[in-house]
Design an enzyme around this catalytic site. Structure first.
Site, PDB file in Angstrom:
ATOM      1  N   HIS A 120       0.782  -1.188  -0.022  1.00 56.60           N
ATOM      2  CA  HIS A 120      -0.134   0.005  -0.043  1.00 56.60           C
ATOM      3  C   HIS A 120       0.819   1.182  -0.033  1.00 56.60           C
ATOM      4  O   HIS A 120       0.316   2.159  -0.533  1.00 56.60           O
ATOM      5  CB  HIS A 120      -1.042  -0.272   0.979  1.00 56.60           C
ATOM      6  N   GLU A 177     -11.239 -11.036  -4.883  1.00 60.89           N
ATOM      7  CA  GLU A 177      -9.640 -10.827  -4.542  1.00 60.89           C
ATOM      8  C   GLU A 177      -9.093 -12.003  -3.726  1.00 60.89           C
ATOM      9  O   GLU A 177      -7.805 -12.077  -3.508  1.00 60.89           O
ATOM     10  CB  GLU A 177      -9.292  -9.474  -3.893  1.00 60.89           C
ATOM     11  N   ASP A 183      -4.623  -8.251  -4.460  1.00 58.70           N
ATOM     12  CA  ASP A 183      -4.902  -9.373  -3.318  1.00 58.70           C
ATOM     13  C   ASP A 183      -4.886 -10.665  -4.203  1.00 58.70           C
ATOM     14  O   ASP A 183      -4.721 -11.757  -3.650  1.00 58.70           O
ATOM     15  CB  ASP A 183      -5.705  -8.987  -2.432  1.00 58.70           C
ATOM     16  N   CYS A 190     -10.243  -2.991 -10.363  1.00 58.13           N
ATOM     17  CA  CYS A 190      -9.730  -1.794  -9.555  1.00 58.13           C
ATOM     18  C   CYS A 190      -8.272  -2.142  -8.985  1.00 58.13           C
ATOM     19  O   CYS A 190      -7.765  -1.217  -8.403  1.00 58.13           O
ATOM     20  CB  CYS A 190     -10.569  -1.529  -8.325  1.00 58.13           C
TER      21      CYS A 190
HETATM   22  C1  PEP Z   1      -6.490  -5.058  -4.746  1.00 68.56           C
HETATM   23  O1  PEP Z   1      -6.559  -5.693  -3.562  1.00 68.56           O
HETATM   24  O2  PEP Z   1      -6.440  -5.467  -5.893  1.00 68.56           O
HETATM   25  C2  PEP Z   1      -7.260  -3.774  -4.294  1.00 68.56           C
HETATM   26  C3  PEP Z   1      -7.702  -3.041  -5.257  1.00 68.56           C
HETATM   27  O3  PEP Z   1      -7.352  -3.507  -2.961  1.00 68.56           O
HETATM   28  P1  PEP Z   1      -6.291  -2.977  -2.112  1.00 68.56           P
HETATM   29  O4  PEP Z   1      -4.916  -2.828  -2.951  1.00 68.56           O
HETATM   30  O5  PEP Z   1      -6.794  -1.826  -1.353  1.00 68.56           O
HETATM   31  O6  PEP Z   1      -6.114  -4.287  -1.202  1.00 68.56           O
HETATM   32 MG    MG Z   2      -7.395  -5.816  -1.832  1.00 69.76          MG
END
Ligand code: PEP
Ligand code: MG
Length: 589
Positions: free
Chosen positions: A203, A448, A472, A519
């Site tokens: 992140h 995910e 994920d 996403c």
């Molecule tokens: C993902 O896991 O691809 C996602 C968009 O959520 P995050 O990156 O916040 O876990």
């Molecule tokens: Mg995620």
């Protein structure tokens, strides 16, 4: 001497600036910039701490019993001498007055400088005095933290959010930056980031990309090899950090910086162009945002809505006090209003794994042995029904001001869907009882976890839409911690298993007449645009800064011809190679 340090490229472009090192694991101190008007007060705070420590050391000396070894007194004298040495105090003052660091940061920055000088000393006795210096600095820092606690006006200690009066551009070099700290840099002075740890989809890297500034993670030794104030180049395209570059290298990178700016200006012109493929397929380009303040960038980039609002960032840096329903409602409403009629997809809190809440919070995930597999995302929300109810009510209330969609992270079981529906029904009843207005919101699931992709038809019975979280999905399919640089070479979005899960999720959602988008970071990576189009994806959500380059690829793509080649790629042992071939053909057009 110039050195090159290699890491993982996570946010494109070139940054050139002076290193602001936040590397010391020896002492954990607050780092923030002070205003020019506060310099004198900060120096006075430093002076007070020095006088306090001097008094402490003198008192200790007086308490040394007669029979004690004379060495103890001599040691305290050395500490007193170090305390008054101008290499420590004068230089620390300089960090405060010239760089506007707070006193603790200035002190630890100077410790870093002096510790290196001690390490390089040939004389054993002198080299060992480094430990004494560290002890003296520790006493000073403790004295300062006492005075900060007594002083109600002392800032909370966040890095880089203040106005900075210096002239040189600054880049941040750290062992690690927590996503909670990273989010504070959104309005900061830093023009680039480097960390020793982290993976491409950690992140920290995601937030760096959302800020659209060059970043390199996973340098392992980076923060130990860079010194405070060194000139450095961050090459976010190749994942290289160059320390103390030669004039010729500097010139080359300045040239690349200018090229990058020109390229951006060129892509900017696509901003208002409709996103349609050569064969007329409309592609929806949505924005991923972390804070309400990001919404204007989404509009400016030409996004047709928010595909992912990572609401958990509202819950960070809160000193353990989570935002209540009213505060959340105001934040969600601000995004909905800023998007001016365009849809906003709000994801319920996805806390856990590499996004823990503040250490002070009762909800800390630190004690978990394997947080990525633990009480994360929807699991956490269902375990905290009060908090979840407040978030659902806040989101529903925001829906009275525009089009809102609700997205649930990390769904793996159909029972979770049922429990979410129940919680939602209760939230609606509570709002009805209070006479609070809200609209019907569509409910979506993040796909995910491989289990969710494999049982998609039964999940689709409960959800109106799905959004594929590739970050994920890759982590859980390949059993690779997305934040761990030691296994980052195995984090492979091209893995056939990952591609098959994505392709089947898109195909099944479409077959059931349910909307599907991606996403995760793959949506904003131009290397995957044609592949995702071939899989039938018509909705991509990404950081606003990535929209123009993805649109450029969409404008040149012919979905029908890409689809005919999809089976070859999915059946290939090395899909990346198969895809590279069709890209050569399609870009040649
Ligand atoms: C993902 O896991 O691809 C996602 C968009 O959520 P995050 O990156 O916040 O876990
Ligand atoms: Mg995620």
């Amino acid at each position: 001497m110039s050195i090159q340090i290699f890491g993982l490229p996570v946010s494109r472009g070139v940054a050139i600036g002076r290193a602001v090192l936040v590397a010391s694991s020896r002492v954990d101190v607050a780092h923030y910039f002070i205003d020019a008007s506060q310099v004198e007060a900060e120096v006075a705070r430093l002076r007070r701490a020095r006088d306090e420590v001097a008094a402490e050391l003198i008192a200790l000396k007086q308490e040394v019993p007669e029979e004690a070894h004379a060495e103890l007194v001599a040691l305290l004298d050395v500490h007193l001498m170090l305390l008054h040495d101008e290499m420590l105090t004068d230089a620390t003052k300089q960090w405060i007055s010239e760089r506007h660091y707070n006193a603790e940061w200035a002190m630890s920055a100077q410790l870093e400088v002096l510790a290196r000088q001690f390490d390089e000393m040939e004389d054993d006795y002198l080299r060992e005095r480094k430990a004494d210096l560290e002890q003296v600095v520790e006493r000073m820092l403790k004295a300062m933290s006492r005075s900060a606690r007594e002083d109600d006006d002392a800032p909370a200690g966040s890095l880089g959010t203040r106005d900075f009066g210096g002239e040189d551009p600054l880049v941040l070099v750290a062992n690690d930056i927590a996503p909670a700290d990273m989010i504070q840099f959104k309005r900061s002075v830093f023009t680039g980031f480097v960390t020793d740890v982290g993976g491409r989809t950690s992140h920290t890297a995601i937030v760096a990309r959302s800020m659209d500034i060059p970043a390199v993670v996973g340098t392992r030794e980076g923060s130990r090899l860079v010194r405070q104030d060194d000139w450095v180049i961050i090459d976010g395209d190749e994942g290289v950090l160059i320390v103390d570059p030669s004039p010729i290298v500097l010139e080359e990178y300045r040239f690349r910086q200018r090229q990058g700016e020109l390229e951006r200006a060129r892509l900017d012109r696509l901003r208002h162009k409709p996103s349609v493929t050569l064969d007329g397929v409309n592609i929806e380009l949505l924005a991923n945002i972390e804070l309400p303040a990001d919404a204007p960038a989404a509009i400016a980039a030409g996004a047709v809505g928010v595909g992912l609002f990572r609401s958990e960032f509202l819950f960070m840096n809160r000193g353990g006090h989570l935002p209540d329903e009213e505060e959340q409602y105001r934040a969600y409403r601000a995004v909905v209003e800023a998007m001016n009629g365009l849809p906003v997809t709000i994801r319920t809190i996805d806390i856990g794994a590499d996004k823990p809440l503040d250490r002070m919070s009762a909800h800390s995930t630190e004690h978990q042995t394997n947080p990525a597999l633990g009480l994360r995302a929807i699991r956490w929300s269902l375990a905290e029904p009060e908090m979840f109810g407040a978030q659902l009510r806040a989101i529903l209330r925001a829906s009275a001001h525009g089009k809102v969609r609700l997205l649930i992270p990390m769904v793996a079981h159909p029972q979770e869907a049922q429990r979410v529906r129940e919680a939602l029904a209760i939230a609606c009843q509570q709002l009805d009882a209070q006479g609070q207005p809200y609209s019907q919101v569509e409910l979506g699931a993040m796909i995910e976890v491989p289990a969710a992709a494999l049982i998609l038809p039964s999940l689709l019975r409960h959800f109106d839409f799905v959004s594929i979280g590739t970050n994920d999905l890759i982590q859980y399919t390949l059993a690779i911690d997305r934040a761990d640089e030691a296994v980052s070479h195995l984090f492979d979005p091209w893995h056939p298993a990952v591609l098959q899960l994505i392709a089947s999720t898109i195909a099944q959602a479409r077959a059931h007449g349910k909307a599907v988008s991606v996403c995760g970071e793959m949506a904003g990576d131009p290397a995957f645009t044609e592949l995702l189009l071939a899989m039938g994806l018509t909705s991509f959500s990404m950081h606003p800064a990535q929209i123009a380059s993805i649109k450029q690829r969409i404008l040149r793509a012919d979905v029908r011809s890409l689809q005919t080649r999809l089976p070859q790629v999915l059946e290939h042992e090395a899909p990346q190679e198969a895809c590279a071939q069709w890209l050569v053909m399609s870009t040649a057009r």
